[in-house]
Design an enzyme around this catalytic site. Structure first.
Site, PDB file in Angstrom:
ATOM      1  N   PHE A 160     -53.710 -84.928   3.335  1.00 36.65           N
ATOM      2  CA  PHE A 160     -52.853 -83.610   2.681  1.00 36.65           C
ATOM      3  C   PHE A 160     -53.789 -83.108   2.459  1.00 36.65           C
ATOM      4  O   PHE A 160     -54.694 -82.893   0.973  1.00 36.65           O
ATOM      5  CB  PHE A 160     -51.673 -84.015   2.468  1.00 36.65           C
ATOM      6  CG  PHE A 160     -50.842 -82.223   1.736  1.00 36.65           C
ATOM      7  CD1 PHE A 160     -50.899 -81.885   3.224  1.00 36.65           C
ATOM      8  CD2 PHE A 160     -50.914 -82.219   0.709  1.00 36.65           C
ATOM      9  CE1 PHE A 160     -50.394 -80.427   2.445  1.00 36.65           C
ATOM     10  CE2 PHE A 160     -50.727 -80.921   0.684  1.00 36.65           C
ATOM     11  CZ  PHE A 160     -50.240 -80.050   1.705  1.00 36.65           C
TER      12      PHE A 160
ATOM     13  N   LEU B  41     -63.806 -74.030  -2.700  1.00 42.13           N
ATOM     14  CA  LEU B  41     -63.081 -73.779  -1.335  1.00 42.13           C
ATOM     15  C   LEU B  41     -61.066 -73.104  -1.043  1.00 42.13           C
ATOM     16  O   LEU B  41     -61.099 -72.922  -1.870  1.00 42.13           O
ATOM     17  CB  LEU B  41     -62.871 -75.020  -0.433  1.00 42.13           C
ATOM     18  CG  LEU B  41     -64.658 -75.694  -0.015  1.00 42.13           C
ATOM     19  CD1 LEU B  41     -64.754 -77.067   1.064  1.00 42.13           C
ATOM     20  CD2 LEU B  41     -65.853 -74.591   0.716  1.00 42.13           C
TER      21      LEU B  41
ATOM     22  N   TRP C 125     -63.794 -78.480   5.945  1.00 40.57           N
ATOM     23  CA  TRP C 125     -64.108 -80.188   5.621  1.00 40.57           C
ATOM     24  C   TRP C 125     -63.997 -81.049   5.063  1.00 40.57           C
ATOM     25  O   TRP C 125     -64.296 -82.324   5.491  1.00 40.57           O
ATOM     26  CB  TRP C 125     -64.677 -79.692   3.893  1.00 40.57           C
ATOM     27  CG  TRP C 125     -65.386 -80.174   3.070  1.00 40.57           C
ATOM     28  CD1 TRP C 125     -66.356 -79.802   2.157  1.00 40.57           C
ATOM     29  CD2 TRP C 125     -65.230 -81.069   1.668  1.00 40.57           C
ATOM     30  NE1 TRP C 125     -66.862 -80.664   1.925  1.00 40.57           N
ATOM     31  CE2 TRP C 125     -66.886 -81.536   1.550  1.00 40.57           C
ATOM     32  CE3 TRP C 125     -63.677 -81.669   2.437  1.00 40.57           C
ATOM     33  CZ2 TRP C 125     -66.364 -82.518   0.340  1.00 40.57           C
ATOM     34  CZ3 TRP C 125     -64.334 -83.249   1.575  1.00 40.57           C
ATOM     35  CH2 TRP C 125     -65.159 -83.449   0.243  1.00 40.57           C
TER      36      TRP C 125
ATOM     37  N   ASP D  77     -46.716 -86.007  -1.571  1.00 43.72           N
ATOM     38  CA  ASP D  77     -46.653 -85.208  -0.430  1.00 43.72           C
ATOM     39  C   ASP D  77     -45.981 -84.594   0.242  1.00 43.72           C
ATOM     40  O   ASP D  77     -44.963 -84.524  -0.217  1.00 43.72           O
ATOM     41  CB  ASP D  77     -46.947 -86.506   0.643  1.00 43.72           C
ATOM     42  CG  ASP D  77     -47.166 -85.835   1.894  1.00 43.72           C
ATOM     43  OD1 ASP D  77     -48.237 -84.493   2.332  1.00 43.72           O
ATOM     44  OD2 ASP D  77     -47.108 -86.820   3.351  1.00 43.72           O
TER      45      ASP D  77
END
Length: 557
Positions: free
Chosen positions: A160, A181, A189, A269
């Protein structure tokens, strides 16, 4: 802390694979920590009246260091003048945590966390060279898939992607060299990291099919294409939908399965947290125990539509769910129909959804006759899978045997040597495979592993000096004062260094793949000199002078 030291021969496999992808001439320290397979809760809920799968979990933690004192000589000057001399030492640059869940039906590799400190800039790598961080993440995943593969069983890599300043290294965001990022860049990526795994030739070559799957809640397929790697086979190897039905063995065994039985529960998650919320809602109306269904969400399509408005997916940033599914081949257990469906998934108008009950025209699988999820009462079982009353009444309660006789005390056992009981468990069972080649440099218990991660989360990586001391403390306490680092020297020659070396020698530049570079310097026209009245060769320039007969005067009116 129970620790097992692996010999150099056992650790050379991972070290050799990392040396092939790391930049040539640079030295890295590899710290691989793992736990033995331990029984844990099942990833997916079982259908009503059925037992959950026996599931085992194995933790892997890979940390990479560099020598900050040696690297700072070639890199930027990051030494701080605080009145004390900077002591030489290693500093962490990368850490990745991978959880391996295994059952009798499949193996799932979940990338839990990955983070960098930004001190890789001390190496001062040439511009345009491949990122060592991306190469290390790809290599460790391919290495674990290779050594944890079981014949005839499916392997799944799942993660994830969520943009965050720091995951494993506290205060590392204060380091100006750390490149954080954004949400779109992080999803791209990770797709580039997992794209080499999609290539069958790089993952063993004996898989029946390997496909990558990508889901970004809130975006359609056309918008998600922008995240795929720009490769010749980029779009053909990726499917812009989820593979939850494909990776569940319940869909091959039963005629119909509730949507909640297809969603795995991973730590930290968002889809797992949303599933728990729906379970609490269904438990209030007793709908979950009778039919195994939710009250508000009835299919996987509806679940993913609601995910765009729940949890981290609705915080204004994009989040990505990525899978890589390895289908077994060569033994007849792999289903041919799901493989064909996966190859045409890119052209399908809609993603796969939860099939209706008693649906006709389902894809053929290795299970020729799927069982009914709710059998009739004539089969000796109630509709919800509970045993019948007649069988329950006929059972006799076992009586405990009463112990009699003299009591003989047990003699004390004196320990003469230290023994690691973690290694006594079998290396291969019906539920997992635990070969010696795929273990970490340190093998510790579950509680010791959690203590090591908690220690890392309470350190300081804001400056180089603090990062050095934090690295030294973490490595020393996990290894109990012993050296458990594996030194790796890179062997990969980048194309940038090859071209510059050939240019300095005056020869034809050669790239890393062995192809020559065409030199077009002879075809480039020279510019004129900067001096007035000179041409490009340095000679006086010729001036065109018009004759007097060509000049006409304008007549006066």
């Amino acid at each position: 802390m129970s620790i097992h030291s692996v010999t150099k021969g056992e650790a050379s496999s991972l070290a050799d694979q990392l040396s092939k992808v790391l930049p040539q001439g640079y030295q890295f320290g590899i710290h691989h920590l793992s736990t033995p397979p331990t029984q844990t809760d099942a990833l997916c809920s079982a259908p009503p009246g059925e037992r959950e799968d026996n599931t085992y979990c194995e933790n892997h933690f890979l940390a990479v260091t560099i020598d900050a004192n040696t690297a700072s000589k070639n890199g930027p000057d990051t030494t701080t003048t605080t009145g004390a001399a900077v002591t030489p030492g290693h500093v962490l640059i990368l850490a990745i945590e991978i959880l391996i869940y295994t059952t009798a039906y499949s193996s799932t590799f979940f990338v839990s966390k990955a983070d960098s400190t930004g001190y890789l800039a001390l190496l001062d790598l040439p511009k345009g060279a491949p990122s060592p961080i991306r190469e290390i993440c790809t290599t460790i995943l391919a290495y674990l898939v290779q050594h944890r593969r079981r014949k005839g069983l499916q392997c799944v890599v799942s993660l994830f992607a969520r943009a965050q300043d720091q995951y494993l290294f506290p205060l590392s965001v204060q380091n100006k060299s750390k490149h954080v990022l954004d949400d779109r860049g992080l999803v791209k990526w990770w797709c580039r990291v997992l794209h080499p795994l999609v290539d069958i030739s790089s993952t063993g070559g004996s898989w029946a099919d390997v496909k990558g799957h990508l889901v970004v809640p809130g975006l359609d397929k056309y918008e998600m294409r922008a995240f795929l790697p720009r490769a010749p086979d980029g779009e053909s190897r990726w499917v812009l939908s989820h593979p939850l039905e494909k990776i569940s063995h319940y869909t091959r065994e039963y005629d119909w399965v509730p949507a909640r039985c297809l969603i795995p529960s991973f730590p930290d998650d968002p889809k797992s947290r949303y599933r728990d919320e729906l379970d609490e809602e269904a438990n209030r109306s007793k709908l979950l125990r009778t039919s195994g269904m939710w009250k508000s969400v009835r299919s996987l399509d509806q679940f993913w539509e609601m995910m765009a408005f729940r949890q981290e997916c609705s915080s204004g940033r994009l989040t990505g769910f990525i899978w890589v599914v390895f289908e077994p081949g060569g033994d007849g257990k792999g289903s041919s129909a799901p493989t064909a469906a996966a190859s045409n998934a890119t052209a399908a108008p809609s993603p796969p959804s939860t099939p209706p009950k008693n649906a006709q025209g389902r894809p053929t699988t290795s299970y020729s006759t799927p069982r009914k999820l709710f059998p009739t009462s004539t089969s000796g079982r109630t509709p919800h899978g509970a045993p019948s009353k007649t069988k329950r009444a006929g059972e006799k309660k076992k009586r405990k045997k009463r112990l009699t006789g003299p009591i003989e005390p047990r003699q004390p056992h004196i320990k003469t040597q230290q023994r690691n009981y973690l290694l006594d468990r079998p290396s291969s069972t019906a539920y997992y495979r635990w070969p010696a080649e795929g273990r970490g440099r340190r093998v510790v218990g579950e509680s010791d592993y959690k203590r090591s991660i908690e220690l890392l989360l309470h350190l300081d990586f804001s400056t180089l000096d603090r990062a050095r001391s934090s690295t030294k403390r973490w490595v020393s306490e996990v290894g109990m004062g012993e050296s458990w680092v594996v030194e790796v020297v890179g062997m990969r020659e980048s194309a940038v260094s090859a071209v510059s070396a050939a240019a300095s020698s005056g020869g034809t530049p050669i790239t890393a793949t062995g192809a020559s570079v065409n030199d077009l310097s002879g075809l480039v026209k020279r510019k004129r000199g900067h001096g007035a009245g000179e041409d490009g060769a340095g000679q006086p320039a010729k001036v065109n002078v018009l004759s007097a007969g060509l000049v006409r005067k304008k007549a006066k009116q």
